[in-house]
Design a protein around this motif. Sequence first.
Motif, short mmCIF file in Angstrom:
data_model
loop_
_atom_site.label_atom_id
_atom_site.label_comp_id
_atom_site.label_asym_id
_atom_site.label_seq_id
_atom_site.Cartn_x
_atom_site.Cartn_y
_atom_site.Cartn_z
N PRO A 83 -7.80 24.00 38.95
CA PRO A 83 -7.22 25.05 38.13
C PRO A 83 -8.15 25.52 37.01
O PRO A 83 -8.22 26.71 36.71
CB PRO A 83 -5.95 24.38 37.56
CG PRO A 83 -5.59 23.35 38.60
CD PRO A 83 -6.91 22.83 39.08
N ASP A 84 -8.89 24.58 36.41
CA ASP A 84 -9.84 24.93 35.36
C ASP A 84 -10.97 25.79 35.93
O ASP A 84 -11.38 26.79 35.32
CB ASP A 84 -10.40 23.65 34.74
CG ASP A 84 -11.26 23.90 33.51
OD1 ASP A 84 -10.88 24.76 32.69
OD2 ASP A 84 -12.30 23.24 33.36
N LEU A 85 -11.45 25.42 37.11
CA LEU A 85 -12.53 26.18 37.74
C LEU A 85 -12.09 27.59 38.09
O LEU A 85 -12.82 28.56 37.83
CB LEU A 85 -13.02 25.46 38.99
CG LEU A 85 -14.05 26.19 39.85
CD1 LEU A 85 -15.33 26.46 39.07
CD2 LEU A 85 -14.36 25.40 41.12
N VAL A 86 -10.91 27.74 38.67
CA VAL A 86 -10.49 29.08 39.08
C VAL A 86 -10.31 29.98 37.86
O VAL A 86 -10.65 31.18 37.90
CB VAL A 86 -9.21 29.03 39.95
CG1 VAL A 86 -7.95 28.82 39.11
CG2 VAL A 86 -9.06 30.32 40.77
N LYS A 87 -9.84 29.42 36.75
CA LYS A 87 -9.75 30.22 35.52
C LYS A 87 -11.14 30.68 35.09
O LYS A 87 -11.33 31.82 34.66
CB LYS A 87 -9.10 29.39 34.41
CG LYS A 87 -7.62 29.14 34.59
CD LYS A 87 -7.09 28.22 33.50
CE LYS A 87 -5.64 27.83 33.75
NZ LYS A 87 -5.15 26.86 32.73
N GLY A 130 -17.54 29.30 42.84
CA GLY A 130 -16.92 28.01 42.59
C GLY A 130 -17.09 27.12 43.80
O GLY A 130 -16.92 27.57 44.94
N ILE A 131 -17.45 25.85 43.58
CA ILE A 131 -17.52 24.85 44.65
C ILE A 131 -16.36 23.89 44.43
O ILE A 131 -16.27 23.25 43.38
CB ILE A 131 -18.85 24.07 44.63
CG1 ILE A 131 -20.04 25.03 44.56
CG2 ILE A 131 -18.94 23.16 45.86
CD1 ILE A 131 -20.19 25.92 45.74
N THR A 132 -15.47 23.77 45.41
CA THR A 132 -14.21 23.08 45.16
C THR A 132 -13.59 22.59 46.46
O THR A 132 -14.07 22.89 47.55
CB THR A 132 -13.25 24.04 44.44
OG1 THR A 132 -12.08 23.33 44.00
CG2 THR A 132 -12.81 25.17 45.35
N GLY A 168 -1.68 35.08 43.79
CA GLY A 168 -1.97 36.41 43.27
C GLY A 168 -3.36 36.63 42.73
O GLY A 168 -3.66 37.74 42.25
N THR A 169 -4.24 35.63 42.77
CA THR A 169 -5.60 35.84 42.30
C THR A 169 -6.43 36.52 43.38
O THR A 169 -5.99 36.64 44.53
CB THR A 169 -6.28 34.51 41.90
OG1 THR A 169 -6.65 33.80 43.08
CG2 THR A 169 -5.36 33.66 41.05
N LEU A 181 -14.76 20.87 51.38
CA LEU A 181 -15.23 21.71 50.28
C LEU A 181 -15.63 23.09 50.76
O LEU A 181 -16.12 23.26 51.88
CB LEU A 181 -16.45 21.06 49.59
CG LEU A 181 -16.27 19.66 49.02
CD1 LEU A 181 -17.62 19.13 48.53
CD2 LEU A 181 -15.24 19.64 47.90
N VAL A 182 -15.41 24.06 49.90
CA VAL A 182 -15.85 25.43 50.16
C VAL A 182 -16.48 26.01 48.90
O VAL A 182 -16.29 25.52 47.79
CB VAL A 182 -14.67 26.36 50.59
CG1 VAL A 182 -14.08 25.90 51.91
CG2 VAL A 182 -13.60 26.44 49.50
N ALA A 183 -17.23 27.07 49.11
CA ALA A 183 -17.68 27.93 48.01
C ALA A 183 -16.82 29.17 48.02
O ALA A 183 -16.49 29.71 49.07
CB ALA A 183 -19.15 28.30 48.20
N TYR A 184 -16.41 29.62 46.83
CA TYR A 184 -15.62 30.84 46.77
C TYR A 184 -16.09 31.73 45.62
O TYR A 184 -16.83 31.30 44.73
CB TYR A 184 -14.12 30.54 46.65
CG TYR A 184 -13.64 29.97 45.32
CD1 TYR A 184 -13.54 30.75 44.18
CD2 TYR A 184 -13.22 28.65 45.23
CE1 TYR A 184 -13.06 30.24 42.98
CE2 TYR A 184 -12.74 28.13 44.04
CZ TYR A 184 -12.67 28.92 42.92
OH TYR A 184 -12.20 28.41 41.73
N SER A 185 -15.67 32.96 45.66
CA SER A 185 -15.93 33.91 44.59
C SER A 185 -14.69 34.80 44.48
O SER A 185 -13.64 34.49 45.05
CB SER A 185 -17.20 34.72 44.86
OG SER A 185 -17.57 35.47 43.73
N THR A 186 -14.80 35.88 43.75
CA THR A 186 -13.70 36.83 43.67
C THR A 186 -14.06 38.08 44.46
O THR A 186 -15.24 38.37 44.70
CB THR A 186 -13.40 37.24 42.21
OG1 THR A 186 -14.53 37.95 41.68
CG2 THR A 186 -13.11 36.02 41.35
N ASP A 187 -13.04 38.83 44.85
CA ASP A 187 -13.29 40.08 45.57
C ASP A 187 -14.18 41.01 44.74
O ASP A 187 -15.05 41.70 45.28
CB ASP A 187 -11.97 40.79 45.87
CG ASP A 187 -11.16 40.08 46.95
OD1 ASP A 187 -11.75 39.28 47.71
OD2 ASP A 187 -9.93 40.31 47.03
#
Length: 325
Positions: free
Chosen positions: A75-79, A89-91, A103-104, A219-225
């Motif tokens: 949750p801290d990382l996604v914020k 983010g690696i999570t 909704g993110t 684990l995955v790496a993610y970003s935002t649209d």
Amino acid sequence: MLTTRRGFLTAVAGGVAAGVTAVDPGRAQPMAPVKIGAVVLGDFGVVAPTMVAIEKGFFRRNGVDAELIPFKGGPDLVKGVLAGSADIGITGATDPLVFRERGTTIRAIAETLEKNHFALVVGPSIKRLEDLKGGTIGCTAVGSTTWTFARMLAKKMGWDPEKDVRIVGVGGLDAQAAALKRGELQGFIFGDAGAVVEVQGTGRILMRLDEITPKWISLVAYSTDEVIKSKREALEKAVRGMFQGARFIRDNADESIRIASKGIGWPEAATRRAYELVRPLLSMDGRFDLDALRFMQDTLLDLGVLRKRLPLEEHYTPAFTPVKL
């Protein structure tokens, strides 16, 4: 034990310097800044590919000025990613499923560690799973991947996760190991660092969580649209650097262990044990196991962690994979 944040940044700064010296000056190019957020510092699978890529100069050879920033749970990382404190983010791989449904705009861009590397670590009073009933299980944070696993474990045992066992967010590995040692926790769920705690004698691994997940992605790496659209080329270069780091780890045990041991702050013997667990699970091209992703979504729906099913393609993009090294 883990380094402090200041010690970690000092170690990484030294690694950046080492990486720069490895680059041919004739290949100098404008550097694209990319901040890579780690869900926690104390997990070899999460941080080692980026640490190695920084120290060996892989990011800079791809035209990226990379910075690794540790956070304190999913949750801290996604914020942080949503606020722009990190571009990637690696999570744990449940996070894009959970936070997208809420909704993110986060979206997985690469699978970095296959299958399930998480473990249940317990204190000396726990001899079998049944002994955890009525006790407290730690996770990094409520809503995190480790919290999800704790609830899955409770369901496997036929327990009510709200009554028969307490599941509490404690933070990173240091905090969880200390709480276990004080008897405030009877167990906790973590990634490959469970092996580190076992080597250090603070606790022992009672079970690997792959026993309750026939299909999974660690684990995955993610970003935002928004970042995927605005910084796509920089993200592609950063992802390539990360996977070059993963390939180096696969092929160079001793040096990879040295780099990770320094960066995380673990003793070499403990880092080596984590390396042995992670190495066979490292993805070399980032492609998603869609069957596993679908199984994870089904599991989260069954647990009530997800309230509705989104189309699977809303949670990830294949645009960055397979990674060409």
